[in-house]
Write a protein that holds these residues in place. Sequence first.
Motif, PDB file in Angstrom:
ATOM      1  N   LYS A 131     -20.728  10.243 -32.446  1.00 55.69           N
ATOM      2  CA  LYS A 131     -20.787   8.792 -32.682  1.00 55.69           C
ATOM      3  C   LYS A 131     -19.679   8.341 -33.631  1.00 55.69           C
ATOM      4  N   VAL A 132     -19.436   9.131 -34.670  1.00 57.87           N
ATOM      5  CA  VAL A 132     -18.359   8.820 -35.609  1.00 57.87           C
ATOM      6  C   VAL A 132     -17.012   8.831 -34.898  1.00 57.87           C
ATOM      7  N   LEU A 133     -16.817   9.819 -34.029  1.00 57.78           N
ATOM      8  CA  LEU A 133     -15.545   9.936 -33.308  1.00 57.78           C
ATOM      9  C   LEU A 133     -15.344   8.783 -32.330  1.00 57.78           C
ATOM     10  N   LEU A 134     -16.424   8.340 -31.708  1.00 55.50           N
ATOM     11  CA  LEU A 134     -16.322   7.189 -30.811  1.00 55.50           C
ATOM     12  C   LEU A 134     -15.937   5.935 -31.602  1.00 55.50           C
ATOM     13  N   PHE A 135     -16.493   5.807 -32.801  1.00 60.31           N
ATOM     14  CA  PHE A 135     -16.129   4.688 -33.677  1.00 60.31           C
ATOM     15  C   PHE A 135     -14.663   4.793 -34.095  1.00 60.31           C
ATOM     16  N   ALA A 136     -14.215   6.027 -34.404  1.00 60.21           N
ATOM     17  CA  ALA A 136     -12.816   6.247 -34.785  1.00 60.21           C
ATOM     18  C   ALA A 136     -11.880   5.875 -33.642  1.00 60.21           C
ATOM     19  N   GLU A 137     -12.281   6.196 -32.417  1.00 54.32           N
ATOM     20  CA  GLU A 137     -11.495   5.825 -31.240  1.00 54.32           C
ATOM     21  C   GLU A 137     -11.346   4.307 -31.159  1.00 54.32           C
ATOM     22  N   LYS A 138     -12.459   3.600 -31.357  1.00 48.86           N
ATOM     23  CA  LYS A 138     -12.452   2.140 -31.305  1.00 48.86           C
ATOM     24  C   LYS A 138     -11.525   1.565 -32.372  1.00 48.86           C
ATOM     25  N   LEU A 139     -11.567   2.133 -33.579  1.00 51.68           N
ATOM     26  CA  LEU A 139     -10.696   1.660 -34.670  1.00 51.68           C
ATOM     27  C   LEU A 139      -9.226   1.872 -34.310  1.00 51.68           C
ATOM     28  N   ALA A 140      -8.926   3.025 -33.711  1.00 55.52           N
ATOM     29  CA  ALA A 140      -7.539   3.332 -33.355  1.00 55.52           C
ATOM     30  C   ALA A 140      -7.018   2.353 -32.308  1.00 55.52           C
ATOM     31  N   VAL A 141      -7.856   2.040 -31.328  1.00 56.70           N
ATOM     32  CA  VAL A 141      -7.459   1.098 -30.282  1.00 56.70           C
ATOM     33  C   VAL A 141      -7.164  -0.271 -30.888  1.00 56.70           C
ATOM     34  N   LYS A 142      -8.028  -0.711 -31.794  1.00 54.73           N
ATOM     35  CA  LYS A 142      -7.883  -2.055 -32.369  1.00 54.73           C
ATOM     36  C   LYS A 142      -6.718  -2.159 -33.347  1.00 54.73           C
ATOM     37  N   SER A 143      -6.404  -1.060 -34.044  1.00 54.21           N
ATOM     38  CA  SER A 143      -5.410  -1.130 -35.123  1.00 54.21           C
ATOM     39  C   SER A 143      -4.006  -0.740 -34.687  1.00 54.21           C
ATOM     40  N   SER A 144      -3.842  -0.317 -33.443  1.00 52.72           N
ATOM     41  CA  SER A 144      -2.519   0.107 -32.955  1.00 52.72           C
ATOM     42  C   SER A 144      -1.830  -1.034 -32.218  1.00 52.72           C
ATOM     43  N   ASP A 145      -0.523  -1.116 -32.377  1.00 51.31           N
ATOM     44  CA  ASP A 145       0.252  -2.111 -31.626  1.00 51.31           C
ATOM     45  C   ASP A 145       0.469  -1.677 -30.182  1.00 51.31           C
ATOM     46  N   TYR A 146       0.638  -0.372 -29.983  1.00 58.93           N
ATOM     47  CA  TYR A 146       0.830   0.177 -28.639  1.00 58.93           C
ATOM     48  C   TYR A 146       0.054   1.483 -28.537  1.00 58.93           C
ATOM     49  N   LEU A 147      -0.490   1.742 -27.343  1.00 60.95           N
ATOM     50  CA  LEU A 147      -1.220   2.978 -27.085  1.00 60.95           C
ATOM     51  C   LEU A 147      -0.490   3.804 -26.040  1.00 60.95           C
ATOM     52  N   ILE A 148      -0.542   5.123 -26.224  1.00 56.13           N
ATOM     53  CA  ILE A 148      -0.003   6.059 -25.237  1.00 56.13           C
ATOM     54  C   ILE A 148      -1.157   6.898 -24.704  1.00 56.13           C
ATOM     55  N   ALA A 149      -1.226   7.016 -23.386  1.00 55.43           N
ATOM     56  CA  ALA A 149      -2.201   7.891 -22.738  1.00 55.43           C
ATOM     57  C   ALA A 149      -1.436   9.028 -22.074  1.00 55.43           C
ATOM     58  N   ASP A 150      -1.831  10.274 -22.353  1.00 54.58           N
ATOM     59  CA  ASP A 150      -1.068  11.382 -21.755  1.00 54.58           C
ATOM     60  C   ASP A 150      -1.684  11.844 -20.429  1.00 54.58           C
ATOM     61  N   SER A 151      -2.639  11.082 -19.920  1.00 60.13           N
ATOM     62  CA  SER A 151      -3.117  11.315 -18.547  1.00 60.13           C
ATOM     63  C   SER A 151      -3.530   9.977 -17.960  1.00 60.13           C
ATOM     64  N   LEU A 152      -3.500   9.901 -16.632  1.00 59.64           N
ATOM     65  CA  LEU A 152      -3.901   8.662 -15.962  1.00 59.64           C
ATOM     66  C   LEU A 152      -5.394   8.408 -16.150  1.00 59.64           C
ATOM     67  N   GLY A 153      -6.169   9.501 -16.331  1.00 60.16           N
ATOM     68  CA  GLY A 153      -7.598   9.353 -16.591  1.00 60.16           C
ATOM     69  C   GLY A 153      -7.864   8.648 -17.912  1.00 60.16           C
ATOM     70  N   ILE A 154      -7.099   8.999 -18.938  1.00 58.30           N
ATOM     71  CA  ILE A 154      -7.248   8.352 -20.250  1.00 58.30           C
ATOM     72  C   ILE A 154      -6.788   6.898 -20.170  1.00 58.30           C
ATOM     73  N   LYS A 155      -5.704   6.649 -19.451  1.00 63.09           N
ATOM     74  CA  LYS A 155      -5.211   5.269 -19.287  1.00 63.09           C
ATOM     75  C   LYS A 155      -6.289   4.394 -18.647  1.00 63.09           C
ATOM     76  N   LYS A 156      -6.914   4.908 -17.599  1.00 62.96           N
ATOM     77  CA  LYS A 156      -7.969   4.171 -16.903  1.00 62.96           C
ATOM     78  C   LYS A 156      -9.157   3.929 -17.835  1.00 62.96           C
ATOM     79  N   TYR A 157      -9.527   4.956 -18.590  1.00 63.06           N
ATOM     80  CA  TYR A 157     -10.658   4.850 -19.515  1.00 63.06           C
ATOM     81  C   TYR A 157     -10.415   3.768 -20.564  1.00 63.06           C
ATOM     82  N   LEU A 158      -9.222   3.731 -21.160  1.00 57.42           N
ATOM     83  CA  LEU A 158      -8.910   2.747 -22.201  1.00 57.42           C
ATOM     84  C   LEU A 158      -8.948   1.327 -21.647  1.00 57.42           C
ATOM     85  N   LEU A 159      -8.490   1.191 -20.413  1.00 59.65           N
ATOM     86  CA  LEU A 159      -8.495  -0.141 -19.792  1.00 59.65           C
ATOM     87  C   LEU A 159      -9.924  -0.601 -19.493  1.00 59.65           C
ATOM     88  N   GLU A 160     -10.732   0.318 -18.987  1.00 60.60           N
ATOM     89  CA  GLU A 160     -12.107  -0.040 -18.616  1.00 60.60           C
ATOM     90  C   GLU A 160     -12.994  -0.258 -19.832  1.00 60.60           C
TER      91      GLU A 160
END
Length: 364
Positions: A131-160
């Motif tokens: 749960k803490v890690l999921l929260f950390a993921e959310k913080l990273a998404v919100k606080s970054s100007d640009y995101l890099i996904a090193d797989s198409l699966g991660i790219k799709k997940y971040l968009l959804e």
Amino acid sequence: MKIAILGTRGVPNYYGGFEQFAEFFSVYLAQKGHEVFVYNSHNHPYQEKTFQGVNILHQYDPEFKIGTAGQFIYDLNCILDSRKRNFDIILQLGYTSSSVWHFLLPKKPLIITNMDGLEWKRTKYSKPVQKVLLFAEKLAVKSSDYLIADSLGIKKYLLEKYAKDSTYIAYGAHVFENPDEQILAAYEVEKHNFNMILARLEPENNIETILDGIALSDDTTPMLVIGNHQTKFGNYLKEKFQSYPNIRFIGAVYNLEHLNNLRWYSNLYFHGHSVGGTNPSLLEAMASKALIIAHDNDFNKAILKENAYYFSNSEDVKKLTLQTKKNDNLHLIQNNFAAIASEFNWDKINGEYLQLFQSSISEN
């Protein structure tokens, strides 16, 4: 540009995938004339101030004293130091122990974050930690100007999940074409007469499932298990399989030449990773002409496509161990090797990162 790389134990690589990338990419940036700084743990084996044109900034890292919690303090120390440096870009490799400090990041530089794999899904973590890690993921998404996904699966997940676009840039590998059979003597194996796994010994890497299959097969071919086994799970595995002399726990190996030769001369290379994006060791296996038996999941299939065998359980492993030979599958090996040369080579990957940096600066 003045660029910082945070989120690794440092360069040169003595640990894992992000460190390997940080080493290759930072040197590439320096060669292109950029001013590059990589943050290293204070007790990193490399203690010089520069590495092949890259500036090294050592920061206190108490992980050796207090365990995982020390990573949070190390990341805090790196972020606090970055506030003094007037960077144009800060590249964060991962977010697990850094995103909680996002409010301390300096305001001037662009924050570009490689979102790594789905850390909160790793079974080695308890439910509260997930749960803490999921929260950390959310913080990273919100606080970054640009995101890099090193797989198409991660790219799709971040968009959804977050309605946030990211730039897909895979991991890379160097093709390996100069094997040296003499290296095998140190590991007491003969060419094409041993199988191997190379992974951190963690449950989600399916080491136990693979070794269960090897045990079921009654096959006596040496099976090298490469990875640090001085852990709770490693000790459990060693005890469970101690009556199988062909299963050899040889510890972590960081010598890339040795690893490349082991992959090149192995019969079967098992890749059990089930969580995350583009796994570095998988690309290196492709680049070393290994015949890959991979865990059946979307992340692995996105990279390997039809050019591997897949397993879901120990029975699959048993059958593949008994029925599959490297020399019968040279077309699969060549297809994977060609994919490294065309899609996953480091020059292309480094260039895509630099292109993102340049375009993001011009947009701002």
